[in-house]
Scaffold this motif. Sequence first.
Motif, PDB file in Angstrom:
ATOM      1  N   GLU A   1      -6.450   1.154  -9.553  1.00  0.00           N
ATOM      2  CA  GLU A   1      -5.221   1.065  -8.765  1.00  0.00           C
ATOM      3  C   GLU A   1      -5.329   1.823  -7.449  1.00  0.00           C
ATOM      4  N   PHE A   2      -6.054   2.948  -7.455  1.00  0.00           N
ATOM      5  CA  PHE A   2      -6.205   3.684  -6.204  1.00  0.00           C
ATOM      6  C   PHE A   2      -7.094   2.918  -5.225  1.00  0.00           C
ATOM      7  N   SER A   3      -8.123   2.243  -5.751  1.00  0.00           N
ATOM      8  CA  SER A   3      -8.980   1.412  -4.892  1.00  0.00           C
ATOM      9  C   SER A   3      -8.159   0.291  -4.259  1.00  0.00           C
ATOM     10  N   PHE A   4      -7.292  -0.314  -5.053  1.00  0.00           N
ATOM     11  CA  PHE A   4      -6.432  -1.382  -4.549  1.00  0.00           C
ATOM     12  C   PHE A   4      -5.473  -0.833  -3.500  1.00  0.00           C
ATOM     13  N   THR A   5      -4.950   0.367  -3.750  1.00  0.00           N
ATOM     14  CA  THR A   5      -4.039   1.008  -2.789  1.00  0.00           C
ATOM     15  C   THR A   5      -4.733   1.250  -1.450  1.00  0.00           C
TER      16      THR A   5
ATOM     17  N   GLY B   1       0.815  -1.211   0.000  1.00  0.00           N
ATOM     18  CA  GLY B   1       0.000   0.000   0.000  1.00  0.00           C
ATOM     19  C   GLY B   1       0.844   1.253   0.000  1.00  0.00           C
ATOM     20  N   ILE B   2       1.879   1.262   0.842  1.00  0.00           N
ATOM     21  CA  ILE B   2       2.778   2.431   0.900  1.00  0.00           C
ATOM     22  C   ILE B   2       3.519   2.595  -0.420  1.00  0.00           C
ATOM     23  N   ALA B   3       3.977   1.471  -0.997  1.00  0.00           N
ATOM     24  CA  ALA B   3       4.700   1.527  -2.270  1.00  0.00           C
ATOM     25  C   ALA B   3       3.808   2.078  -3.379  1.00  0.00           C
ATOM     26  N   TYR B   4       2.572   1.616  -3.434  1.00  0.00           N
ATOM     27  CA  TYR B   4       1.629   2.116  -4.440  1.00  0.00           C
ATOM     28  C   TYR B   4       1.379   3.614  -4.252  1.00  0.00           C
TER      29      TYR B   4
ATOM     30  N   PHE C   1      10.132   1.963  -5.953  1.00  0.00           N
ATOM     31  CA  PHE C   1       8.940   1.413  -5.296  1.00  0.00           C
ATOM     32  C   PHE C   1       8.218   0.425  -6.206  1.00  0.00           C
ATOM     33  N   ASP C   2       8.326   0.627  -7.511  1.00  0.00           N
ATOM     34  CA  ASP C   2       7.739  -0.322  -8.459  1.00  0.00           C
ATOM     35  C   ASP C   2       8.431  -1.675  -8.341  1.00  0.00           C
ATOM     36  N   ALA C   3       9.766  -1.641  -8.229  1.00  0.00           N
ATOM     37  CA  ALA C   3      10.530  -2.886  -8.057  1.00  0.00           C
ATOM     38  C   ALA C   3      10.182  -3.560  -6.738  1.00  0.00           C
ATOM     39  N   LEU C   4       9.953  -2.764  -5.695  1.00  0.00           N
ATOM     40  CA  LEU C   4       9.564  -3.309  -4.390  1.00  0.00           C
ATOM     41  C   LEU C   4       8.235  -4.045  -4.483  1.00  0.00           C
ATOM     42  N   LEU C   5       7.321  -3.521  -5.306  1.00  0.00           N
ATOM     43  CA  LEU C   5       6.012  -4.148  -5.461  1.00  0.00           C
ATOM     44  C   LEU C   5       6.103  -5.511  -6.136  1.00  0.00           C
ATOM     45  N   VAL C   6       7.117  -5.724  -6.970  1.00  0.00           N
ATOM     46  CA  VAL C   6       7.299  -7.036  -7.586  1.00  0.00           C
ATOM     47  C   VAL C   6       7.399  -8.113  -6.498  1.00  0.00           C
ATOM     48  N   TRP C   7       8.157  -7.788  -5.450  1.00  0.00           N
ATOM     49  CA  TRP C   7       8.349  -8.733  -4.339  1.00  0.00           C
ATOM     50  C   TRP C   7       7.124  -8.819  -3.435  1.00  0.00           C
ATOM     51  N   SER C   8       6.587  -7.655  -3.019  1.00  0.00           N
ATOM     52  CA  SER C   8       5.509  -7.651  -2.028  1.00  0.00           C
ATOM     53  C   SER C   8       4.198  -8.214  -2.587  1.00  0.00           C
ATOM     54  N   LEU C   9       3.874  -7.899  -3.848  1.00  0.00           N
ATOM     55  CA  LEU C   9       2.641  -8.419  -4.429  1.00  0.00           C
ATOM     56  C   LEU C   9       2.728  -9.925  -4.667  1.00  0.00           C
ATOM     57  N   PHE C  10       3.932 -10.400  -4.980  1.00  0.00           N
ATOM     58  CA  PHE C  10       4.103 -11.850  -5.118  1.00  0.00           C
ATOM     59  C   PHE C  10       3.811 -12.533  -3.787  1.00  0.00           C
ATOM     60  N   GLY C  11       4.329 -11.950  -2.712  1.00  0.00           N
ATOM     61  CA  GLY C  11       4.081 -12.512  -1.388  1.00  0.00           C
ATOM     62  C   GLY C  11       2.605 -12.511  -1.026  1.00  0.00           C
TER      63      GLY C  11
ATOM     64  N   MET D   1       3.356   5.829  -2.890  1.00  0.00           N
ATOM     65  CA  MET D   1       4.556   6.562  -3.286  1.00  0.00           C
ATOM     66  C   MET D   1       4.687   6.641  -4.806  1.00  0.00           C
ATOM     67  N   ILE D   2       4.275   5.580  -5.489  1.00  0.00           N
ATOM     68  CA  ILE D   2       4.307   5.580  -6.950  1.00  0.00           C
ATOM     69  C   ILE D   2       3.339   6.628  -7.490  1.00  0.00           C
ATOM     70  N   PHE D   3       2.149   6.703  -6.890  1.00  0.00           N
ATOM     71  CA  PHE D   3       1.166   7.717  -7.291  1.00  0.00           C
ATOM     72  C   PHE D   3       1.746   9.120  -7.118  1.00  0.00           C
ATOM     73  N   LEU D   4       2.301   9.391  -5.937  1.00  0.00           N
ATOM     74  CA  LEU D   4       2.809  10.729  -5.617  1.00  0.00           C
ATOM     75  C   LEU D   4       4.024  11.091  -6.468  1.00  0.00           C
ATOM     76  N   ALA D   5       5.002  10.179  -6.518  1.00  0.00           N
ATOM     77  CA  ALA D   5       6.232  10.447  -7.271  1.00  0.00           C
ATOM     78  C   ALA D   5       5.946  10.535  -8.766  1.00  0.00           C
ATOM     79  N   GLY D   6       5.089   9.650  -9.265  1.00  0.00           N
ATOM     80  CA  GLY D   6       4.764   9.640 -10.688  1.00  0.00           C
ATOM     81  C   GLY D   6       4.006  10.890 -11.111  1.00  0.00           C
ATOM     82  N   PHE D   7       3.041  11.311 -10.284  1.00  0.00           N
ATOM     83  CA  PHE D   7       2.275  12.524 -10.605  1.00  0.00           C
ATOM     84  C   PHE D   7       3.200  13.737 -10.630  1.00  0.00           C
ATOM     85  N   TYR D   8       4.081  13.831  -9.637  1.00  0.00           N
ATOM     86  CA  TYR D   8       4.995  14.969  -9.588  1.00  0.00           C
ATOM     87  C   TYR D   8       5.954  14.963 -10.772  1.00  0.00           C
ATOM     88  N   ALA D   9       6.606  13.826 -10.999  1.00  0.00           N
ATOM     89  CA  ALA D   9       7.638  13.756 -12.035  1.00  0.00           C
ATOM     90  C   ALA D   9       7.069  13.938 -13.437  1.00  0.00           C
ATOM     91  N   ASN D  10       5.939  13.296 -13.712  1.00  0.00           N
ATOM     92  CA  ASN D  10       5.407  13.320 -15.073  1.00  0.00           C
ATOM     93  C   ASN D  10       4.574  14.567 -15.356  1.00  0.00           C
TER      94      ASN D  10
END
Length: 230
Positions: free
Chosen positions: A206-210, A9-12, A63-73, A14-23
């Motif tokens: 994705e926000f609902s999932f977050t 949840g935290i990783a998602y 954080f996207d790479a972190l989600l690869v591990w956490s979502l698998f778990g 952070m992706i929302f916040l960082a992605g919105f700012y950067a893009n």
Amino acid sequence: MKQLARISGIAYLMIFLAGFYANFAVLESLIDKNSSAITASNFINNHIQLGNGLLGFVVMLCFDALLVWSLFGLTKSTSKRMSYLASFFRLLHALFFGVALFKLWAAYQITFNATISTNLQNQVSELLLDFDTLWTVGLLFFGVHLLVLGYLALKSITIPNAIGILLMLAAIGYIIDSTAKLIMPNYIVYKDVFEMVVIIPSVIGEFSFTVWLLIKGFKKQSQQEVEKIV
């Protein structure tokens, strides 16, 4: 599982916040789609802002790479084979996005203390095109990842079915938009339509999932749940 949900949840988020700012706050504000000269000039004159945007993309990638591990778990108990498949496509997305960032980094480097010229304009335009193309390919793989993740959510006994459906709708949006962008020479004419096709379902899904992950991860266990664990 609570810890994995919390991390995811935290990783998602952070992706929302960082992605919105950067893009949107940085890159989109600096790029003029009708003028490569203005774009190159913006990169030169707002170099610190460009660097901050690049850093935001790096945070997003981590954080996207972190989600690869956490979502698998989180999903392996539903189907380990399908969880591996979902992780594989999310990793492909992260890899393509990582390569794309090298193109943006190159544009950042060549515009540092630079003087505007036709050659520089062409270089920046070419690097931005490569960045966009690589990221689009990555988003196509990301769409497939969401499709598998949505399937896993539907099969899961803990994730609400509604989230699974929303994730699959988001996946279809990503796949349609990315495919159109890669193969349609007149994509720009229908860009606004395709963007709505991907933005609305992806934000909702994705926000609902977050939100669900954060609630699941931070919700305090009842005494009855604790007794069951003990």
